[in-house]
Design a protein around this motif. Sequence first.
Motif, PDB file in Angstrom:
ATOM      1  N   GLY A  51      67.106  20.013  12.992  1.00 42.69           N
ATOM      2  CA  GLY A  51      67.873  19.772  11.833  1.00 42.69           C
ATOM      3  C   GLY A  51      68.265  20.850  11.073  1.00 42.69           C
ATOM      4  N   PRO A  52      68.640  20.727   9.740  1.00 49.68           N
ATOM      5  CA  PRO A  52      69.533  21.654   9.000  1.00 49.68           C
ATOM      6  C   PRO A  52      68.378  22.960   8.436  1.00 49.68           C
ATOM      7  CG  PRO A  52      69.048  19.608   7.718  1.00 49.68           C
ATOM      8  CD  PRO A  52      68.522  19.184   9.007  1.00 49.68           C
ATOM      9  N   THR A  53      67.118  22.936   8.829  1.00 50.25           N
ATOM     10  CA  THR A  53      66.468  23.874   8.616  1.00 50.25           C
ATOM     11  C   THR A  53      66.077  24.952   9.860  1.00 50.25           C
ATOM     12  OG1 THR A  53      64.299  22.734   8.553  1.00 50.25           O
ATOM     13  CG2 THR A  53      65.453  22.954   6.507  1.00 50.25           C
ATOM     14  N   GLU A  54      66.766  24.554  10.944  1.00 52.27           N
ATOM     15  CA  GLU A  54      66.353  25.227  12.225  1.00 52.27           C
ATOM     16  C   GLU A  54      66.214  26.831  12.221  1.00 52.27           C
ATOM     17  OE1 GLU A  54      68.852  24.285  15.469  1.00 52.27           O
ATOM     18  OE2 GLU A  54      70.823  24.315  14.260  1.00 52.27           O
ATOM     19  N   GLN A  55      67.319  27.338  11.407  1.00 54.72           N
ATOM     20  CA  GLN A  55      67.649  28.912  11.178  1.00 54.72           C
ATOM     21  C   GLN A  55      65.872  29.289  10.776  1.00 54.72           C
ATOM     22  OE1 GLN A  55      70.753  30.677   9.563  1.00 54.72           O
ATOM     23  NE2 GLN A  55      70.273  32.738  10.326  1.00 54.72           N
ATOM     24  N   GLU A  56      65.476  28.452   9.581  1.00 53.75           N
ATOM     25  CA  GLU A  56      64.707  28.936   8.778  1.00 53.75           C
ATOM     26  C   GLU A  56      63.273  28.892   9.407  1.00 53.75           C
ATOM     27  OE1 GLU A  56      61.807  27.240   5.055  1.00 53.75           O
ATOM     28  OE2 GLU A  56      63.991  26.821   5.316  1.00 53.75           O
ATOM     29  N   LEU A  57      63.169  27.595  10.463  1.00 55.10           N
ATOM     30  CA  LEU A  57      62.034  27.502  11.359  1.00 55.10           C
ATOM     31  C   LEU A  57      61.883  28.326  12.252  1.00 55.10           C
ATOM     32  CD1 LEU A  57      62.157  23.569  11.322  1.00 55.10           C
ATOM     33  CD2 LEU A  57      60.450  24.861  10.395  1.00 55.10           C
ATOM     34  N   HIS A  58      63.025  28.891  13.122  1.00 57.95           N
ATOM     35  CA  HIS A  58      63.090  29.767  13.960  1.00 57.95           C
ATOM     36  C   HIS A  58      62.801  31.231  13.520  1.00 57.95           C
ATOM     37  CE1 HIS A  58      65.370  26.872  16.552  1.00 57.95           C
ATOM     38  NE2 HIS A  58      64.960  27.487  17.545  1.00 57.95           N
ATOM     39  N   ALA A  59      63.136  31.483  12.329  1.00 57.13           N
ATOM     40  CA  ALA A  59      62.560  32.721  11.679  1.00 57.13           C
ATOM     41  C   ALA A  59      61.294  32.829  11.336  1.00 57.13           C
ATOM     42  CB  ALA A  59      63.562  33.010  10.506  1.00 57.13           C
ATOM     43  N   GLY A  60      60.619  31.695  11.126  1.00 59.96           N
ATOM     44  CA  GLY A  60      59.119  31.758  10.706  1.00 59.96           C
ATOM     45  C   GLY A  60      58.561  31.727  12.038  1.00 59.96           C
ATOM     46  N   VAL A  61      58.759  31.485  13.066  1.00 62.43           N
ATOM     47  CA  VAL A  61      58.263  31.428  14.410  1.00 62.43           C
ATOM     48  C   VAL A  61      58.380  32.985  15.123  1.00 62.43           C
ATOM     49  CG1 VAL A  61      58.481  30.730  16.949  1.00 62.43           C
ATOM     50  CG2 VAL A  61      58.344  28.967  15.008  1.00 62.43           C
ATOM     51  N   GLY A  62      59.584  33.461  14.788  1.00 60.30           N
ATOM     52  CA  GLY A  62      59.905  34.771  15.194  1.00 60.30           C
ATOM     53  C   GLY A  62      59.010  35.833  14.306  1.00 60.30           C
ATOM     54  N   ALA A  63      58.623  35.603  13.035  1.00 60.10           N
ATOM     55  CA  ALA A  63      57.597  36.286  12.170  1.00 60.10           C
ATOM     56  C   ALA A  63      56.481  36.167  12.648  1.00 60.10           C
ATOM     57  CB  ALA A  63      57.978  35.921  10.656  1.00 60.10           C
ATOM     58  N   TYR A  64      55.952  35.097  13.275  1.00 61.64           N
ATOM     59  CA  TYR A  64      54.660  34.801  13.639  1.00 61.64           C
ATOM     60  C   TYR A  64      54.414  35.460  15.096  1.00 61.64           C
ATOM     61  CZ  TYR A  64      50.253  31.985  14.153  1.00 61.64           C
ATOM     62  OH  TYR A  64      49.182  31.601  14.178  1.00 61.64           O
ATOM     63  N   ALA A  65      55.540  35.607  15.936  1.00 63.27           N
ATOM     64  CA  ALA A  65      55.288  36.175  17.245  1.00 63.27           C
ATOM     65  C   ALA A  65      55.038  37.736  17.031  1.00 63.27           C
ATOM     66  CB  ALA A  65      56.819  35.964  17.967  1.00 63.27           C
TER      67      ALA A  65
ATOM     68  N   GLY B  45      69.456  33.482  23.534  1.00 64.34           N
ATOM     69  CA  GLY B  45      70.175  32.405  22.917  1.00 64.34           C
ATOM     70  C   GLY B  45      70.498  32.081  21.514  1.00 64.34           C
ATOM     71  N   ALA B  46      70.721  30.872  21.007  1.00 68.57           N
ATOM     72  CA  ALA B  46      70.821  30.688  19.666  1.00 68.57           C
ATOM     73  C   ALA B  46      69.603  31.121  18.951  1.00 68.57           C
ATOM     74  CB  ALA B  46      71.217  29.262  19.254  1.00 68.57           C
ATOM     75  N   PHE B  47      69.719  31.907  17.725  1.00 68.71           N
ATOM     76  CA  PHE B  47      68.386  32.566  17.080  1.00 68.71           C
ATOM     77  C   PHE B  47      67.795  33.194  17.823  1.00 68.71           C
ATOM     78  CE2 PHE B  47      69.486  28.002  15.754  1.00 68.71           C
ATOM     79  CZ  PHE B  47      69.745  28.161  14.505  1.00 68.71           C
ATOM     80  N   ALA B  48      68.315  34.150  18.654  1.00 67.71           N
ATOM     81  CA  ALA B  48      67.608  35.260  19.479  1.00 67.71           C
ATOM     82  C   ALA B  48      66.915  36.135  18.485  1.00 67.71           C
ATOM     83  CB  ALA B  48      68.713  35.826  20.369  1.00 67.71           C
ATOM     84  N   ALA B  49      67.987  36.394  17.688  1.00 68.34           N
ATOM     85  CA  ALA B  49      67.673  37.589  16.659  1.00 68.34           C
ATOM     86  C   ALA B  49      66.609  37.128  15.597  1.00 68.34           C
ATOM     87  CB  ALA B  49      68.710  37.873  15.814  1.00 68.34           C
ATOM     88  N   GLU B  50      66.398  36.021  15.333  1.00 67.57           N
ATOM     89  CA  GLU B  50      65.015  35.366  14.447  1.00 67.57           C
ATOM     90  C   GLU B  50      63.846  35.557  15.418  1.00 67.57           C
ATOM     91  OE1 GLU B  50      69.007  34.070  12.384  1.00 67.57           O
ATOM     92  OE2 GLU B  50      68.214  34.029  14.500  1.00 67.57           O
ATOM     93  N   LEU B  51      64.140  35.162  16.672  1.00 67.72           N
ATOM     94  CA  LEU B  51      62.957  35.006  17.442  1.00 67.72           C
ATOM     95  C   LEU B  51      62.113  36.567  17.858  1.00 67.72           C
ATOM     96  CD1 LEU B  51      63.961  31.855  19.421  1.00 67.72           C
ATOM     97  CD2 LEU B  51      61.998  32.006  17.938  1.00 67.72           C
TER      98      LEU B  51
END
Length: 431
Positions: free
Chosen positions: A338-352, A363-369
């Motif tokens: 949904g509309p918060t997908e960039q924020e959710l990907h960034a959160g997962v990337g920070a956790y990683a 792919g999409a949101f690669a930099a966040e991940l």
Amino acid sequence: MVDPLLPLPFAAAVHPEARPARRLTWDSRQVSPEVAFVALPGESMHGNRFVEAALAAGAPFVLTDLDVPRAVRVPDAHSALLAWAREQRALSPLVVGVTGSAGKTTAKSFVAAALDAHFMPVFNTMPAIACFLIELGASGRPLVVEMGIDRLGEMAELVDLVRPDVGVITSIGPAHLEQLGSIEGIVREKGVILRSVDGQPVRALVGAQAAAYYAGVDSYGFGDVTHAGEDLTVTPQGASFRFAGVPVTLPLAARVQAEAAVLALTLAQQAGVPLPEAAARLAAVSVPGGRYRVHPGRFTVIDDAYNASPVAVRAALDALSGWQGRRISVLGRMLELGPTEQELHAGVGAYARTHADLTFGVGAFAAELGERAFASVPELLDALLAEVRDGDVLLVKASRGISWTPEKRAREGVGLDVVVNALLAARDGLE
């Protein structure tokens, strides 16, 4: 055995050449002399278009509204299929329904092993569940049904069909938000599996992570839960714990698999299955590819590439962090957030970044991940294969397959199973 010559729970004209089948399918490509065909309406075309092909392939019978050889002729094949499924489900001694934002397939596999039950294959649509109930409802063994949803009202439809004696929710997290709207919506929709249907009582169980969303419902796992495993130890070799005094060892497993094993042993205990026997079967469980399958070798590949949601990725990263050696995460897009997908990907990337020594995104949101971001899988593979070395442990996880937006525009998942296969080939010198 599926026998159309026995009394049916719907009005049908049965062709004299119709004969029993071992299985049912709505995919004409799977038809054989042992597999019958159900002609269902689809999004783009009706299954009736494939009836002749099914007959040519030797289908024992076809469930259809057409007047053809070996037909079980009904006004509405879809309604007839569901009526048949409900009748056969009523013959089963125990039906366990499993849902959750992550861990459904793992829980289903462990519960089925502990109960020595039949269980749903990976494909878990309404027609697939109906066919499963028809084929195995009268088998005399328990049934375990994975009940995934991605739209409002779907769980109520599934519960009406499956009528589970036990309803399980493994976890709650952001998944399918485009259709379910919010975490509150997910909690509400998945919670339908815990409620009685037409006065039929349901034994409700929720995983430790989901317990906060369902006050008063019995919980399972480790720590402050109703049904707890004790003395959990997780190493790269696997997980071990005790349940009701019985030792349990799960090779190449992590905490998620151990929690599923506690669920399985809880249900085995309630069903009167000897716990040592159930625990022995759990040690041999093998989940389908792409679901935390560990491939040890000169470097280790953890194949968790079948699907992904924030809660599932975090759990996989927790497991990765317990390994020795250089830990590498390879993450791709999570669909339907949904509309918060960039924020959710960034959160997962920070956790990683806090759980892995090196992080890749694609792919999409690669930099966040990931710290190393790539637009495509081929670009990722070139860099990854050049980087990996002996002793590394690599976690590969993303959503695969297709997601549909509300406007019905298809979006492809990343398909990181290609990366898993390439890493294994390179490791084993097969390239």
